[in-house]
Scaffold this motif. Structure first.
Motif, mmCIF file in Angstrom:
data_model
loop_
_atom_site.group_PDB
_atom_site.id
_atom_site.type_symbol
_atom_site.label_atom_id
_atom_site.label_comp_id
_atom_site.label_asym_id
_atom_site.label_seq_id
_atom_site.Cartn_x
_atom_site.Cartn_y
_atom_site.Cartn_z
ATOM 1 N N SER A 50 0.723 -1.491 0.113
ATOM 2 C CA SER A 50 -0.083 0.157 0.069
ATOM 3 C C SER A 50 0.940 1.085 0.000
ATOM 4 C CB SER A 50 -0.994 0.009 1.456
ATOM 5 O OG SER A 50 -0.144 -0.205 2.450
ATOM 6 N N ALA A 51 1.867 1.109 -0.301
ATOM 7 C CA ALA A 51 3.112 2.124 -0.021
ATOM 8 C C ALA A 51 4.580 2.106 -0.375
ATOM 9 C CB ALA A 51 3.725 2.702 1.637
ATOM 10 N N TYR B 148 6.787 -2.019 1.740
ATOM 11 C CA TYR B 148 6.510 -3.310 2.493
ATOM 12 C C TYR B 148 6.612 -3.326 3.958
ATOM 13 C CZ TYR B 148 3.778 -7.257 2.587
ATOM 14 O OH TYR B 148 3.124 -8.314 3.220
ATOM 15 N N ASP C 258 1.613 -3.054 7.730
ATOM 16 C CA ASP C 258 1.233 -2.510 5.749
ATOM 17 C C ASP C 258 0.748 -4.656 5.920
ATOM 18 O OD1 ASP C 258 1.332 -0.893 4.981
ATOM 19 O OD2 ASP C 258 3.307 -1.258 3.842
ATOM 20 N N SER D 70 -2.411 -3.326 9.335
ATOM 21 C CA SER D 70 -3.314 -2.627 9.255
ATOM 22 C C SER D 70 -4.065 -3.156 8.137
ATOM 23 C CB SER D 70 -3.139 -0.898 8.834
ATOM 24 O OG SER D 70 -1.794 -1.762 7.185
ATOM 25 N N THR E 179 -3.583 -3.017 5.422
ATOM 26 C CA THR E 179 -3.992 -2.053 3.774
ATOM 27 C C THR E 179 -3.194 -3.240 2.776
ATOM 28 O OG1 THR E 179 -1.499 -0.849 4.537
ATOM 29 C CG2 THR E 179 -3.969 0.314 4.909
ATOM 30 N N SER E 180 -2.137 -3.716 2.641
ATOM 31 C CA SER E 180 -1.774 -4.304 1.624
ATOM 32 C C SER E 180 -2.416 -5.603 1.131
ATOM 33 C CB SER E 180 -0.127 -4.722 1.900
ATOM 34 O OG SER E 180 0.429 -3.768 1.839
ATOM 35 N N ARG E 181 -2.085 -6.149 0.075
ATOM 36 C CA ARG E 181 -2.611 -7.646 0.195
ATOM 37 C C ARG E 181 -2.516 -8.362 -1.074
ATOM 38 N NH1 ARG E 181 -5.579 -7.655 -5.257
ATOM 39 N NH2 ARG E 181 -5.668 -5.421 -6.519
#
Length: 112
Positions: free
Chosen positions: A11-12, A15, A19, A23, A25-27
């Motif tokens: 997500s940023a 990694y 993340d 959160s 937010t990463s997948r």
């Protein structure tokens, strides 16, 4: 051998632990969002690296694919994470091998 290369979609720019574990937010994308020929290249390089190091049993081979398509090996993890959110079991699941079946196969491989 036989799994689909996966991809972590961070997500940023970096990694981070947050993340991945906090959160969420990463997948993960399986198969990785690459052209079929690039997926084949990564798979082939993983097999070559695994053989060159004399690996046996399970391993997760990690790569970076640069924007120009150049493929770089990052690491071979011979004891990859095995939680429900880990890449190794997710990659096998994408081929139709469930978590339970994967564990069974690994145990049977050791007993041979």
């Amino acid at each position: 051998s036989g799994t689909h290369p996966g991809e972590i979609l961070a997500s940023a720019e970096f990694y981070t632990y947050d993340d991945k574990y906090i959160s969420g937010t990463s997948r993960v994308a399986i198969p990785a969002q690459l052209a079929p020929e690039k997926l084949d290249e990564v798979r082939s390089l993983a097999e070559k690296a695994y053989a060159a190091l004399g690996c046996e049993g399970l391993a997760r081979c990690d790569f970076f694919v640069e924007q120009d398509g150049n493929v770089l090996i990052n690491e071979i993890n011979t004891m990859p994470g095995f939680t429900p959110i880990s890449m190794y079991p997710k990659a096998w699941d994408a081929t139709g091998v469930s978590y339970t079946e994967l564990i069974t196969r690994l145990i049977e491989g050791v007993l041979r």
